[in-house]
Design an enzyme around this catalytic site. Structure first.
Site, PDB file in Angstrom:
ATOM      1  N   HIS A 228     -10.796  -4.384   2.000  1.00 31.26           N
ATOM      2  CA  HIS A 228     -11.773  -4.176   3.273  1.00 31.26           C
ATOM      3  C   HIS A 228     -12.675  -2.919   2.790  1.00 31.26           C
ATOM      4  O   HIS A 228     -12.158  -1.861   2.272  1.00 31.26           O
ATOM      5  CB  HIS A 228     -10.689  -3.803   4.508  1.00 31.26           C
ATOM      6  CG  HIS A 228     -10.237  -2.487   4.503  1.00 31.26           C
ATOM      7  ND1 HIS A 228      -8.775  -2.309   3.687  1.00 31.26           N
ATOM      8  CD2 HIS A 228     -10.327  -1.197   5.053  1.00 31.26           C
ATOM      9  CE1 HIS A 228      -8.214  -1.203   3.791  1.00 31.26           C
ATOM     10  NE2 HIS A 228      -9.233  -0.338   4.542  1.00 31.26           N
TER      11      HIS A 228
ATOM     12  N   ASP B  16     -16.546   1.644  -2.178  1.00 32.22           N
ATOM     13  CA  ASP B  16     -15.706   0.523  -1.713  1.00 32.22           C
ATOM     14  C   ASP B  16     -16.394  -0.311  -0.984  1.00 32.22           C
ATOM     15  O   ASP B  16     -16.392  -0.431   0.375  1.00 32.22           O
ATOM     16  CB  ASP B  16     -14.173   1.129  -1.229  1.00 32.22           C
ATOM     17  CG  ASP B  16     -13.376  -0.207  -0.993  1.00 32.22           C
ATOM     18  OD1 ASP B  16     -13.750  -1.289  -0.992  1.00 32.22           O
ATOM     19  OD2 ASP B  16     -12.245   0.055  -0.258  1.00 32.22           O
TER      20      ASP B  16
ATOM     21  N   SER C 120       0.682  -1.287  -0.084  1.00 31.05           N
ATOM     22  CA  SER C 120      -0.047   0.068   0.008  1.00 31.05           C
ATOM     23  C   SER C 120       0.794   1.243  -0.100  1.00 31.05           C
ATOM     24  O   SER C 120       0.229   2.399  -0.163  1.00 31.05           O
ATOM     25  CB  SER C 120      -1.071  -0.002   1.449  1.00 31.05           C
ATOM     26  OG  SER C 120      -1.764  -0.878   1.064  1.00 31.05           O
TER      27      SER C 120
END
Length: 709
Positions: A204, A190, A166
């Site tokens: 997530h 998302d 990330s």
């Protein structure tokens, strides 16, 4: 970093001859003859990179001699010269501190001064004793180093490559801004996954996510979508501007390029076409992507330096041994990336939020400067769709822990990147090392254990006190020594805890608060000359509010949000108690006597918006109609209890605060506009009720008696 010297081998002689043929005309020091009578040469690190500067020149004599070799006289003589001096950019204390903080773990760390490209610390762990190689290493020691599974001879910062995880996301976002593919406010839902064809890419849920939130909450889905929209070749071209897939040019031999894949690369490497699904993984720093920690630190420094590219370097100056003149190794910028200040601010603010309320919040709690950062967790082994379980995964297959950062975010003095191999989540292993490094570099603080070890290290190595590099904590004297080269407005403004608290505070908000307070006090003073005690009470209230403001400003917003539900429940219970046992004052029953009189309705001004924000934050998908119903109930219950007291003013404030949060959670304008019209019509009907301006018996039932006239 420094490397070592060793005896000249046959291979070294071949390299010297080749270098002599290529460069002796430009620099006589490269002539092969300059090594006659020399036994040693730089083998690695700075010793190898700057061999020409460090070696000097060999002396010679022309003599007249007899046939038996007896010298008759010296015809001419050329004196040898010493090599030049190298002035390193490294901060020796920062270097030693970070080496200690790895605490036996494997990994790499690179810290750069963004404005200059100076490498302040360069750590590869585990390392080895280079002195073993000077006079030739014994077979047993060599076998131990060669066969060690931890690979201590691997120069990790430039030779080990890692998936960036990330930490790649800020560079993806900046590239999208620079190219115009995305605007900061563009948002996507998302739900915690992304489906391409028959494949489901995991993540997530972060709900409705714009660019700021995508970095702060580390949304995978946002970057799955962005990578798919870019396509692999555009992604490759944009991200290569930050040095990914290219050598940074650091002044060390053996730097690897890393790998930023493209369709052309795959065709050359595997004779296969690129697949769309492979692009998705690259978007979150996985897949084929592999970079060195030096590349990550270099790219981070570019954003910190607002697009100005400085070549990273360990040696700051070359000092002439004859004249004493110092020549900088990197005198000017390499290039500039076309990024605007607004674009830099978008990425920087999002990275700051990572350390305020995101994955880095725990590690950076209480730090007086804004720190821009991003955690990363890089998968080492393909799990084939299975969930990762650290406890049952062999250590060599556990995820890598990464972190990038620069600070202070508004005026960066240091940018860094590190990896702790097989250590798991980036916030757990890597972030605390960065925090300790910044504690030292910006604040002069060392952990107690490191402070004592550092003192002992200096004593053992007999480091002369007058030669200690200036800058912050001096372990020999336990004193903080100022460093002229690191002075800045940020540093000069810090002297004591009040300034440290203010340094991380929102300056415009402070100014507005001060203006409101001053105007309020002036107005109150002019209106209460006959009752000066009112002014004293207000000054007391202001002081209490300031203490609360500064206390809350030093708590993570995410932690504050978690307090919402319990405070909300307490507030509702107290409002019901007011309804049953409340004290009536000025026509309104809104007080509760518990030794002192308290007004529970004031609690709800904070509790309602916090609780609604907490509720939406914990939704794992796009808010549905039922979510807005639940949020409305959270809002309506205390609002009606407050209006019943009656206290219309506070009820409107609580309603407005809650409605504001509901609206930004994604409520449609098609619902907002009718609600606003209904509210306006209701107010107009109330205003027109009654023939005069004071129909107190029938009009405005939710107002206090004194407000009806």
């Amino acid at each position: 970093m420094v490397g070592y010297i060793g005896r000249i081998s046959q291979k070294d002689n071949e390299k010297l001859r080749k270098r002599s043929e290529e460069g002796k005309q430009d620099d006589p020091r490269k002539d092969f003859g300059n090594y006659r009578g020399t036994s040693y040469i730089g083998k690695s690190g700075i010793e190898e990179s700057y061999e020409t500067e460090l070696h000097g020149t060999t002396g010679s004599e022309n003599v007249e001699a007899e046939a038996n070799g007896t010298v008759v006289r010296v015809l001419s003589r050329k004196a040898p010269t010493n090599g030049n001096n190298l002035i390193l950019a490294a901060d020796i204390r920062l270097q030693y501190l970070v080496e200690h903080l790895f605490n036996g773990r494997k990994g790499a760390f690179v810290a750069i001064e963004p404005e200059t490209g100076d490498i302040l610390a360069y750590v590869s762990k585990p390392n080895y004793n280079p002195n073993s190689f000077v006079d030739g290493i014994d077979p047993q020691t060599w076998a131990g180093l060669r066969d060690d599974p931890k690979k201590p001879m691997l120069n990790r910062p430039i030779q080990a490559t890692y998936p960036p995880g990330s930490t790649f996301k800020p560079f993806m976002a900046m590239s999208a801004l620079m190219d115009g593919i995305r605007k900061p406010e563009q948002a996507y839902n998302d739900p915690g996954y992304y489906i391409l064809g028959k494949h489901r890419f995991r993540g997530h849920a972060t709900g409705i996510t714009n660019m700021h939130r995508s970095i702060a909450q580390s949304s995978n889905t946002y970057y799955y979508i962005l990578a798919h929209d870019m396509g692999i070749d555009k992604l490759h071209n944009l991200l290569s501007q930050f040095g990914f897939g290219n050598k940074t040019g650091i002044d060390l031999v053996g730097e690897k390029k890393g790998l930023l894949p493209s369709s052309e690369w795959k065709m050359k490497r595997y004779k296969q076409k690129w697949l769309d699904g492979e692009t998705i993984s690259v978007g979150i720093g996985q897949g084929y992507s592999n970079f060195t920690i030096t590349q990550l630190a270099y790219a981070t420094a570019i954003i910190a330096n607002k697009g100005v590219v400085m070549k990273p370097h360990l040696v700051k100056f070359i000092e002439s041994v004859t004249s004493g003149e110092r020549v900088p190794t990197v005198p000017k910028e390499t290039s500039r990336l076309p990024m605007t200040q607004k674009q830099v601010d978008v990425i920087t603010n999002a990275m700051v939020e990572v350390n305020r309320s995101g994955t880095g919040a725990k590690a950076f709690s209480g730090f007086p400067f804004p720190v821009a950062g991003k955690t990363g967790t890089a998968q080492v082994k393909d799990l084939k769709g299975r969930a990762y379980n650290r406890s049952v995964t062999p250590e060599e297959f556990r995820d890598h822990s990464l972190f990038i950062a620069f600070a202070p975010a508004d005026k960066p003095k240091i940018a860094m990147a590190l990896v702790v191999e097989n250590a798991g989540f980036g916030a757990e292993a890597a972030a605390p090392i960065v925090r300790s490094a910044l504690d030292y570099y910006l604040l002069g603080k060392l952990p107690k254990t490191v402070e004592e070890i550092t003192k002992q290290w200096y004593r053992t190595h007999l480091y002369p006190p007058h030669q200690l590099p200036k800058g912050f904590f001096d372990p020999m004297t336990s004193q903080v020594v100022p460093n002229e080269n690191l002075r800045s407005n940020t540093m000069k403004n810090i002297s004591g805890w009040p300034q440290k608290m203010l340094s991380g505070f929102d300056k415009p908000l402070l100014l507005m608060m001060a203006t409101v307070y001053i105007l309020g006090l002036v107005t109150l003073y002019s209106a209460s000359l006959s009752h000066p005690e009112f002014l004293g009470q207000q000054v007391r209230n202001i002081l209490i509010s300031l203490i609360l403001v500064f206390a809350l400003a030093n708590i993570s917003p995410q932690n504050i949000m978690r307090l919402g539900p319990p405070i909300y429940v307490l507030g509702v219970v107290l409002l019901v108690a007011v309804l049953l046992f409340g004290v009536t004052k000025k026509g309104a029953t809104r007080w509760l006597h518990v030794g002192i009189d308290i007004q529970p309705s004031e609690i709800m001004k904070i509790a309602v918006p916090l609780t609604i924000a907490w509720y939406f934050h914990n939704r794992e998908s796009l808010p549905k109609f039922k979510d807005f119903i639940v949020a409305s109930l959270i809002l309506i219950i205390p609002a009606l209890l407050i209006a019943k007291q009656p206290d219309l003013g506070t009820a409107i404030l609580v309603t407005s605060a809650g409605a504001y949060v509901i609206f930004f959670a994604g409520m449609s304008w098609w619902l907002v506009v009718p609600l606003m019209l209904a509210l306006v019509i209701s107010v107009l009907m109330l205003l027109s009720f009654g023939p005069d301006g004071c129909a107190s018996e029938k009009k405005w039932p939710l107002l206090h008696n004194y407000q009806k006239h």
